[in-house]
Write a protein that holds these residues in place. Sequence first.
Motif, PDB file in Angstrom:
ATOM      1  N   HIS A  78      -0.435  10.108 -10.071  1.00 38.96           N
ATOM      2  CA  HIS A  78       0.092   9.915  -9.040  1.00 38.96           C
ATOM      3  C   HIS A  78       1.050  10.332  -8.538  1.00 38.96           C
ATOM      4  CE1 HIS A  78       0.472   7.536  -5.090  1.00 38.96           C
ATOM      5  NE2 HIS A  78       1.045   6.868  -6.302  1.00 38.96           N
ATOM      6  N   THR A  90       6.763   8.770  -0.536  1.00 32.74           N
ATOM      7  CA  THR A  90       5.735   8.211  -1.680  1.00 32.74           C
ATOM      8  C   THR A  90       6.330   7.711  -2.897  1.00 32.74           C
ATOM      9  OG1 THR A  90       4.133   9.375  -0.870  1.00 32.74           O
ATOM     10  CG2 THR A  90       3.747   8.837  -3.298  1.00 32.74           C
ATOM     11  N   HIS A 139       8.023   4.661  -2.087  1.00 36.67           N
ATOM     12  CA  HIS A 139       7.422   4.013  -3.161  1.00 36.67           C
ATOM     13  C   HIS A 139       6.787   3.003  -4.224  1.00 36.67           C
ATOM     14  CE1 HIS A 139       2.882   2.304  -3.336  1.00 36.67           C
ATOM     15  NE2 HIS A 139       3.012   1.102  -2.420  1.00 36.67           N
ATOM     16  N   PRO A 162       1.093  -1.372   0.464  1.00 34.39           N
ATOM     17  CA  PRO A 162      -0.260  -0.193  -0.360  1.00 34.39           C
ATOM     18  C   PRO A 162       0.602   1.760  -0.105  1.00 34.39           C
ATOM     19  CG  PRO A 162      -0.204  -1.146   2.789  1.00 34.39           C
ATOM     20  CD  PRO A 162       0.676  -1.927   1.157  1.00 34.39           C
ATOM     21  N   ALA A 163       0.292   2.255  -0.333  1.00 43.38           N
ATOM     22  CA  ALA A 163       0.943   3.263  -0.534  1.00 43.38           C
ATOM     23  C   ALA A 163       1.027   4.365   0.469  1.00 43.38           C
ATOM     24  CB  ALA A 163       0.623   4.433  -1.617  1.00 43.38           C
ATOM     25  N   PRO A 164       2.417   4.791   0.932  1.00 43.07           N
ATOM     26  CA  PRO A 164       2.424   6.231   2.337  1.00 43.07           C
ATOM     27  C   PRO A 164       0.739   7.258   2.352  1.00 43.07           C
ATOM     28  CG  PRO A 164       4.178   5.428   1.370  1.00 43.07           C
ATOM     29  CD  PRO A 164       3.907   5.438  -0.052  1.00 43.07           C
ATOM     30  N   THR A 165      -0.023   7.630   3.188  1.00 42.66           N
ATOM     31  CA  THR A 165      -0.517   8.413   3.297  1.00 42.66           C
ATOM     32  C   THR A 165      -0.463   8.812   3.757  1.00 42.66           C
ATOM     33  OG1 THR A 165      -1.982   6.353   5.003  1.00 42.66           O
ATOM     34  CG2 THR A 165      -2.651   6.014   2.997  1.00 42.66           C
ATOM     35  N   HIS A 166       0.083   9.110   4.756  1.00 42.25           N
ATOM     36  CA  HIS A 166       0.863  10.652   5.362  1.00 42.25           C
ATOM     37  C   HIS A 166       1.635  12.350   4.656  1.00 42.25           C
ATOM     38  CE1 HIS A 166       4.844   8.572   5.170  1.00 42.25           C
ATOM     39  NE2 HIS A 166       4.470   7.547   5.233  1.00 42.25           N
ATOM     40  N   GLY A 167       1.563  12.098   3.189  1.00 45.51           N
ATOM     41  CA  GLY A 167       2.237  13.499   2.485  1.00 45.51           C
ATOM     42  C   GLY A 167       3.599  13.355   2.849  1.00 45.51           C
TER      43      GLY A 167
END
Length: 267
Positions: free
Chosen positions: A144, A106, A109, A96-101
Motif C-alpha cells: 500500500h 495518500t 494518510h 478512510p484512505a484517499p481515493t483520488h490518486g
Amino acid sequence: MTTEYSGTGDPARSLALLWRTRDRPHRKGRTDLTVDRIVRAAIDLADTDGLAALSMRRVAEHLGVGTMSLYTHIPGKGELLDVMLDTVYGEPDPEPAPTHGDWRATLTHIAHSTWARYLRHPWLLQVATTRPPLGPHVIARYEHELTAVEGIGLTDLEMDAVVTLLNSYVHGAVRGAVETAQAAARTGMTDDQWWHAHAPYLETVLDAHRYPTAARVGTAAGQEYGATTDPDRAFTFGLDRILDGVAALVATRHTTGGDPTTAPPGR
C-alpha cells in the motif's frame, strides 16, 4: 528504548503462524484456545502493562489457562511477538484512505494512520523491526505504501527510500506524543497544569538579556501550547516538510521528461 527484536523466532514456525499454514494441534486440549485468541490476549497485555510484562506465563494467566497449553499453538515468545506485530498492522485505519490518486494525500494518510497505531500500541516503540515479521499484513501495508508513490517518476529504490523515510519519521516523532500521554497518566498532571505550575517561577529566573531568542520563542511557544511542545502540531509540521522534499524530487523528474536516469547531479 528497544527491549525486543522481531524476527528472532524460528523462521519456519514464525512464517507458518503468520500465514496460518501450520496444522492445528492434534493433542487434546481446550477447543476454544486459538492462535488468534492467544495473540489478542498478548496484545491486550502489552497495551495495558507494557512489553516488559509480556511472557507466555502472563498471557496464559490472562486467558485463564495453563502455560503449556499455549505451546500447542505458538512455539515461544519470539514467534508470538512476530504475530502480534503483524496483527496490529492489519487493524483497519481510523479514517478512510484517499481515493483520488494524490500521492501526497495518500502518504499523509499513511503517516497519520501509523501515528495512530503507535498511540494505540505504545509498546511498538520498544520493538526493533529491522528484521520485520514477513506476514500478510506487514507485506500488504508495504504494498500500500509503495503504491502511493508508484508512477510518479521515482526509481524502485527511491520508492523504497521514501517509504522508509516516512516510517522512520513517524517512529521518531510519535515518541514525544507517547511520552506526553504516559507522563500525564503516571504523574496525574497534564502538560497544561505542569506548565502553569512552572511558568511563574521560570519568569523570575530566566534572564531575557542573556538568552533573548530562547526567552522570546520559548514564551511564545509556551503560551500557544500550554506546554513545552505540541507533539501533534510538531508532527504535522515535520511531515509537511518531508513531503515538500519528496515533491521537489518528483518535480525534477518532470523537468527531465520523467526519466530518473537524467535527473540533475546529486538527485
